[in-house]
Design an enzyme around this catalytic site. Structure first.
Site, short mmCIF file in Angstrom:
data_model
loop_
_atom_site.label_atom_id
_atom_site.label_comp_id
_atom_site.label_asym_id
_atom_site.label_seq_id
_atom_site.Cartn_x
_atom_site.Cartn_y
_atom_site.Cartn_z
CB SER A 1 -8.03 3.63 2.87
OG SER A 1 -7.14 3.07 3.84
CE LYS B 1 -3.91 1.92 2.67
NZ LYS B 1 -4.84 1.68 3.79
CB SER C 1 -8.40 0.96 5.85
OG SER C 1 -9.06 2.20 5.89
#
Lengths: 62, 463
Positions: free
Chosen positions: B155, B80, B179
């Site tokens: 996210s 990420k 997330s």
């Protein structure tokens, strides 16, 4: 659902944070402030004045 | 037909160990899948083919020498883009950090690389792990491989999309209000938010310090256990890191569920939030499977979801505002519209509000601990419904409806999302298993038992 925050308060807090919104942004964020007001309504009545905050959060320690 | 990798980490590791699968060829397949799928899915904002080939070549040399580091050696992964990577831009998917090139690796990036993983690239995220899905950032938002017109959840958007598309076999995520578990649920994956303090967040760009957790997503629970094992443990560089030995997450993974006591938090997804029929059926299905595997299933009542939601979002917003305050004053127009407005809203939270939320948090932690006094695990839904169309996600979505995931960020407990089936629209649905703090191994054991007893892992996006 509660009303959005009072406009005077809203504008003062944006100014304090140094945030300059366009009129469209101001309308959008101000409208969304009702969600914040709803959350605050849930939290304000504290049954125990001695209740300590979880200021330094620790899930558990050995 | 999918162009992705048809393997789990565990299966790939077995084939690599037996010299039936070449890490160089596996990395090549992963990079080819990324080239093929990324123009539609936008899972990656940056591919790192040179690094991937070099790491894969080194893994292959170890394979040939009979000196593999373990089950992650040669496994293609994504990170990420809030995980810092030395010499590789780490942008948080934001114009604010478009030119940010860290000099160090985040702890998890370092630990996974030490275990032999092959970094395919940096995956898309909501801006600074909060603002999205946004269409006005330097990179487009990731899309759901089960239907690219739909949202991935956020996210950890790109990590979930890359996994569901079979581009990589593991990916890092972060979970502040859901997330990891949200995208895992909406993309049909497994994803675990570890116990707060189990995994170092050093080198992970923060959203809200007292809620942030670093963790893995993967296709299976077993793969999550392998990835989490490699990133768990004390790290003095992270002030929240628990000073205790890393747990053994693998030895008991197949021990089964006999004697485990599991409480269904039915009111979360049936009355506090009315989840879709497919989501509710998925939770019931999981309960039946776990019962058949030997667990005792009970009903349990926790405080209302709205209580967790109120405290959680006030804390998240306040801490996020503290992180972003300098940029809000100097670079406000460089944020995308969604994060710009969410952070402006966060500026309305006062110090007293924040402390009231932290006081309520302490109560909620105590209440959940009491409810679990004679339970080993909790079970509830992971999401309200299948993934919506990406353009239908409201600007203040997370504030409008109580979330099913944030309660366990507040309490710091380990929480795992597992796919429990598919909804009427053909998109995945999932449930959460929650354990006591630092009992991540038990959560993984139960999730793995469910996956072994069901056939949901046989169905792939685009297949």
């Amino acid at each position: 659902m509660p009303e959005p925050l009072p406009e005077v308060l809203f504008d003062a807090m944006m100014a304090r944070a140094g945030i300059q919104l366009t009129p469209e942004e101001r309308a959008s964020v101000h409208r969304a402030s009702r969600h914040l007001a709803a959350a605050l309504e849930r939290l304000r009545p504290q049954p125990d004045v001695a209740l300590e905050p979880a200021t330094i959060f620790q899930a558990a320690r050995p | 037909m999918s162009t992705g990798l048809p393997l789990s980490i565990a299966e790939a590791a077995r084939q690599i160990a037996a010299k039936r699968l070449s890490p160089v060829e596996l990395a090549g397949m992963s990079l080819a899948a990324a080239e093929s799928r990324n123009p539609t899915l936008h899972a990656f904002i940056r591919l790192t083919p040179d690094l991937a080939r070099a790491q894969a070549k080194a893994a292959e040399a170890r394979q040939m020498a009979g000196d593999l580091k373990g089950p992650l050696d040669g496994i293609p992964v994504g990170h990420k883009d809030i995980y810092e990577t030395a010499g590789i831009p780490t942008t948080a998917h934001s114009r604010i950090l478009e030119d940010h090139v860290p000099t160090r690796d985040a702890a998890a990036v370092r630990d996974w690389a030490a275990a032999g993983t092959v970094t395919i690239g940096k995956t898309a995220t909501h801006e600074f792990a909060w603002g999205g899905p946004s269409f006005d950032l330097p990179w487009p938002p990731a899309r759901n491989p089960w239907n690219p017109a739909h949202f991935t959840g956020g996210s950890s958007t790109g990590s979930a999309a890359a996994l569901a598309a079979g581009i990589v076999l593991g990916a890092t995520g972060s979970d502040t209000g859901g997330s990891i578990r949200g995208p895992a649920g909406l993309c049909g994956l497994a994803g675990i938010k570890p116990t707060y303090g189990l995994c170092s967040r050093a080198g992970v760009l923060p959203l809200a310090h007292s809620l942030d957790t670093a963790g893995p997503l993967a296709w299976t629970v077993e793969d999550c256990a392998l990835l989490l094992q490699a990133m768990a443990g004390h790290d003095p560089a992270d002030p929240s890191s628990a000073d205790r030995p890393a747990p053994d997450l693998l030895t008991g993974l197949n021990d089964g569920l006999r004697g485990l006591r599991i409480g269904i938090v039915r009111h979360f997804h049936e009355t506090d939030l009315k989840a879709s029929p497919a989501v509710r059926a998925g939770v019931d299905h999981m309960a039946e499977v776990l019962r058949a595997e030997g667990a005792e299933i009970r009903e349990v009542t926790l405080p209302p979801l709205a209580e967790f939601h109120a405290a959680g979002w006030l804390i998240l917003m306040s801490e996020a505002h503290a992180v972003h305050e300098p940029w809000l004053r100097s670079r406000f127009r460089d944020y995308g519209e969604i994060l710009r407005e969410r952070l402006a809203l966060a500026a309305l939270v006062t110090a007293a509000d924040y402390l009231q939320a932290q006081r309520r948090r302490r109560q909620l932690c105590q209440q959940v601990a009491a409810a679990m006094a004679d339970l080993d695990l909790l079970l509830t839904a992971a999401q309200p419904a299948e993934a919506p169309r990406i353009e239908d996600v409201p600007k203040f979505a997370s504030l409008e409806t109580p979330g099913l995931t944030i309660p366990f960020n507040l309490t710091g407990q380990p929480a795992l999302t597992v796919c429990t089936g598919f909804g009427a629209g053909g998109l995945p649905v999932g449930a959460q298993l929650i354990g006591r703090p630092f009992e991540d191994a038990m959560v993984l054991r139960a999730g793995h038992a469910f996956e072994r007893a069901t056939n949901w892992r046989a169905r792939r996006a685009g297949a």
